[in-house]
Design a protein around this motif. Structure first.
Motif, PDB file in Angstrom:
ATOM      1  N   SER A 202      13.230  -3.929  -8.598  1.00 18.62           N
ATOM      2  CA  SER A 202      13.024  -5.320  -9.005  1.00 18.62           C
ATOM      3  C   SER A 202      11.601  -5.787  -8.765  1.00 18.62           C
ATOM      4  O   SER A 202      11.329  -6.957  -8.883  1.00 18.62           O
ATOM      5  N   LEU A 203      10.718  -4.886  -8.428  1.00 16.95           N
ATOM      6  CA  LEU A 203       9.388  -5.316  -8.002  1.00 16.95           C
ATOM      7  C   LEU A 203       8.291  -4.620  -8.768  1.00 16.95           C
ATOM      8  O   LEU A 203       7.401  -4.017  -8.205  1.00 16.95           O
ATOM      9  N   SER A 204       8.294  -4.657 -10.084  1.00 14.53           N
ATOM     10  CA  SER A 204       7.276  -3.965 -10.861  1.00 14.53           C
ATOM     11  C   SER A 204       6.719  -4.922 -11.911  1.00 14.53           C
ATOM     12  O   SER A 204       7.459  -5.644 -12.559  1.00 14.53           O
ATOM     13  N   PRO A 205       5.383  -4.962 -12.116  1.00 17.78           N
ATOM     14  CA  PRO A 205       4.384  -4.188 -11.393  1.00 17.78           C
ATOM     15  C   PRO A 205       4.163  -4.721  -9.990  1.00 17.78           C
ATOM     16  O   PRO A 205       4.558  -5.842  -9.702  1.00 17.78           O
ATOM     17  N   THR A 206       3.505  -3.974  -9.145  1.00 17.79           N
ATOM     18  CA  THR A 206       3.258  -4.394  -7.780  1.00 17.79           C
ATOM     19  C   THR A 206       2.124  -5.397  -7.751  1.00 17.79           C
ATOM     20  O   THR A 206       1.319  -5.469  -8.667  1.00 17.79           O
ATOM     21  N   PRO A 207       2.028  -6.188  -6.676  1.00 14.65           N
ATOM     22  CA  PRO A 207       0.989  -7.210  -6.619  1.00 14.65           C
ATOM     23  C   PRO A 207      -0.421  -6.664  -6.750  1.00 14.65           C
ATOM     24  O   PRO A 207      -1.301  -7.355  -7.233  1.00 14.65           O
ATOM     25  N   SER A 208      -0.667  -5.433  -6.291  1.00 13.76           N
ATOM     26  CA  SER A 208      -2.038  -4.934  -6.297  1.00 13.76           C
ATOM     27  C   SER A 208      -2.379  -4.156  -7.556  1.00 13.76           C
ATOM     28  O   SER A 208      -3.468  -3.654  -7.688  1.00 13.76           O
ATOM     29  N   GLU A 209      -1.441  -4.023  -8.456  1.00 12.46           N
ATOM     30  CA  GLU A 209      -1.731  -3.227  -9.650  1.00 12.46           C
ATOM     31  C   GLU A 209      -1.164  -3.905 -10.876  1.00 12.46           C
ATOM     32  O   GLU A 209       0.042  -4.063 -11.022  1.00 12.46           O
ATOM     33  N   GLY A 210      -2.041  -4.331 -11.788  1.00  8.90           N
ATOM     34  CA  GLY A 210      -1.596  -4.853 -13.060  1.00  8.90           C
ATOM     35  C   GLY A 210      -1.561  -3.756 -14.093  1.00  8.90           C
ATOM     36  O   GLY A 210      -1.740  -2.589 -13.797  1.00  8.90           O
ATOM     37  N   LYS A 211      -1.312  -4.141 -15.345  1.00  6.97           N
ATOM     38  CA  LYS A 211      -1.259  -3.153 -16.417  1.00  6.97           C
ATOM     39  C   LYS A 211      -2.009  -3.673 -17.626  1.00  6.97           C
ATOM     40  O   LYS A 211      -1.879  -4.833 -18.019  1.00  6.97           O
TER      41      LYS A 211
ATOM     42  N   SER B 291       2.428   1.287  -5.652  1.00  2.74           N
ATOM     43  CA  SER B 291       2.038   1.854  -6.946  1.00  2.74           C
ATOM     44  C   SER B 291       1.831   3.352  -6.792  1.00  2.74           C
ATOM     45  O   SER B 291       1.708   3.879  -5.673  1.00  2.74           O
ATOM     46  N   ALA B 292       1.771   4.051  -7.910  1.00  4.80           N
ATOM     47  CA  ALA B 292       1.501   5.495  -7.871  1.00  4.80           C
ATOM     48  C   ALA B 292       0.172   5.766  -7.177  1.00  4.80           C
ATOM     49  O   ALA B 292       0.050   6.709  -6.390  1.00  4.80           O
ATOM     50  N   ALA B 293      -0.831   4.928  -7.456  1.00  5.93           N
ATOM     51  CA  ALA B 293      -2.152   5.122  -6.841  1.00  5.93           C
ATOM     52  C   ALA B 293      -2.079   4.973  -5.325  1.00  5.93           C
ATOM     53  O   ALA B 293      -2.707   5.732  -4.584  1.00  5.93           O
TER      54      ALA B 293
ATOM     55  N   LYS C 218       5.678   9.706 -10.897  1.00 10.99           N
ATOM     56  CA  LYS C 218       4.295   9.765 -11.384  1.00 10.99           C
ATOM     57  C   LYS C 218       3.369  10.282 -10.290  1.00 10.99           C
ATOM     58  O   LYS C 218       2.518  11.152 -10.528  1.00 10.99           O
ATOM     59  N   ALA C 219       3.519   9.778  -9.074  1.00  9.81           N
ATOM     60  CA  ALA C 219       2.688  10.238  -7.962  1.00  9.81           C
ATOM     61  C   ALA C 219       2.902  11.722  -7.700  1.00  9.81           C
ATOM     62  O   ALA C 219       1.940  12.468  -7.461  1.00  9.81           O
TER      63      ALA C 219
END
Length: 454
Positions: free
Chosen positions: A69-78, A220-222, A262-263
């Motif tokens: 329920s938490l995508s995208p994460t706060p530190s990563e947009g798209k 995020s994957a990063a 992905k990671a």
């Protein structure tokens, strides 16, 4: 102790907000939730669905697949193209190689430049974090990266070293939250990095300190990949080559399945970090639909936290069992592993004194894993503040192991590592003032738990 839950508007609001993406809630269900003595300001995303398992008439219907329920994460947009962003810049470590190659080409550069960049991010003993470390790349290409790309997803906050050489690294995320990563050296030439996949965890396993936090957000994957990159960059000269990755840090990896797969793909890419897929292990508490997807899409190893031999005990210590019970979980593994050649699942079994460590438990465990290609890790419980449980004695663990081994099981005792710095299994994280609730202890186990809290 047992923490009860409020039937007031705040609890309804928390429950509805957090779980609305994958739960249908009937308002009348709240009429029978017990009252509570908790009076605290709201904290978003601090409780798991299983936190409410003591409610007598809570009516919930859920789809077959538990969605994050938490995508995208706060530190990563798209971007519209799906490329991960950090602010106005592309986040390089959030892309698989083919995505990076496509992005590089979109700016007028050859695929060979993408490969050179990839090798400097993940290979050649460089593990670049800054534009200045991209020696050998085209000057114009480096200029474009300086303007449009971001190398780092994490900031190093602290590093703690335990008496046995285990190291716990604390990273600060862009939104100020903190995650923990553990590096476990081994004399046999194998060093493991244990990465986190979420900030906190929604599963509320009763023996796990991270579960006390509730779930703050997915990584995020990063943010996942960079934990392994940091570990190699910071510590390879000290602990030797880091050969193994385990997704056994903070969080339930398969609750964040998109970013975890992905990671893992980035970690095993042969032109970069090049971890062997069999040496990258994803752990799960037993989210069956996501587990089936993982086994179909990934060649990485799977570890399943079992920790009980009856549904009664597992319902208590691992509330996810109320949704996906032992029979469903183990039968799914039997079916899915028939389709994978030369593949074994790792069962993790945290031994809790007086709860799941009897001779009868050992015999039931033998029956439960029949027909499943597997190995079994017996793990000593690592105490933490407020824990209800006690570790099983070493003598009893050896006895338990011997019963399994005599029946033909492949079984190992896994010693605690890093427990004097709260870096051992089940000790990561820092719960806040409001914590996920402890569930009611079944009557027959109350004596075993008396005096266990620390």
């Amino acid at each position: 102790m047992e923490m009860k839950l409020s039937r007031g508007p705040w609890m309804r609001r928390q429950f509805t907000t957090f779980f609305s993406p994958f739960l249908t809630i009937h308002p009348s269900s709240f009429s029978s939730i017990p009252s509570t003595s908790i009076h605290s300001p709201p904290l978003t995303h601090s409780l798991s669905p299983h936190s409410f398992s003591n409610a007598r008439s809570l009516s919930i219907s859920a789809p077959a697949t538990l969605q994050s329920s938490l995508s995208p994460t706060p530190s990563e947009g798209k971007e519209d193209s799906g490329i991960p962003m950090k602010g106005s810049k592309v986040l390089l470590k959030g892309m698989r190689y083919h995505e990076l190659e496509k992005w590089v080409q979109s700016h007028g550069y050859r695929p060979a430049q993408a490969l050179m960049l990839w090798k400097r991010l993940y290979g050649n003993n460089i593990w670049a974090q800054y534009n200045e470390e991209l020696e050998g790349l085209n000057k114009d290409f480096k200029g474009m990266l300086a303007e449009r790309a971001e190398f780092k997803a994490l900031d190093l906050k602290d590093m703690l070293t335990a008496s046995d050489g285990t190291k716990k690294i604390l990273f600060t995320l862009e939104d100020g939250l903190v995650i923990e990563t553990v590096i476990i050296p081994c004399r046999r030439g194998r060093t493991t990095v244990c990465v986190s996949s979420q900030v906190g965890c929604a599963m509320n396993c009763q023996f796990c300190y991270t579960g006390r936090m509730g779930l703050k957000r997915n990584l995020s994957a990063a943010e996942i990949v960079e934990q392994a990159v940091f570990a190699r960059r910071l510590l390879s000269h000290e602990v030797g080559t880091i050969t193994n990755v385990v997704f056994m840090g903070m969080g339930e990896p398969l609750h964040n399945i998109e970013n975890v797969i992905k990671a893992a793909d980035i970690l095993v890419d042969e032109h970069g970090l090049h971890f062997s897929p069999r040496k990258v292990t994803i752990s799960t508490s037993g989210l069956v639909p996501q587990m089936k997807r993982f086994l179909k899409e990934s060649n990485c190893a799977l570890a399943v936290s079992l920790n009980a031999t009856t549904d009664e005990v597992r319902n208590w210590v691992m509330p996810i069992n109320r949704k996906y019970n032992l029979g469903l979980l183990l039968n799914t593994l039997r079916e899915e592993l028939c389709l994978k050649h030369n593949y074994k699942v790792l069962f993790e079994y945290v031994m809790l004194a007086g709860v799941n460590d009897s001779i009868e438990d050992a015999k039931r465990l033998i029956d439960l894993v029949q027909g499943i290609p597997c190995k079994i890790n017996l793990i000593s419980f690592n105490p933490h503040c407020g824990s209800q449980f006690r570790p099983t004695s070493e003598e009893k663990m050896i006895q338990f192991r011997n019963i399994l081994a005599e029946a033909g099981c492949v079984v190992f005792l896994r010693p605690s590592r890093g427990d004097d710095q709260m870096a051992a299994c089940g000790q990561l994280g820092k719960p806040g003032e409001i914590q996920a609730p402890l569930l009611k202890v079944p009557a027959k186990f109350q004596t075993a738990l008396e005096g266990a809290s620390v």
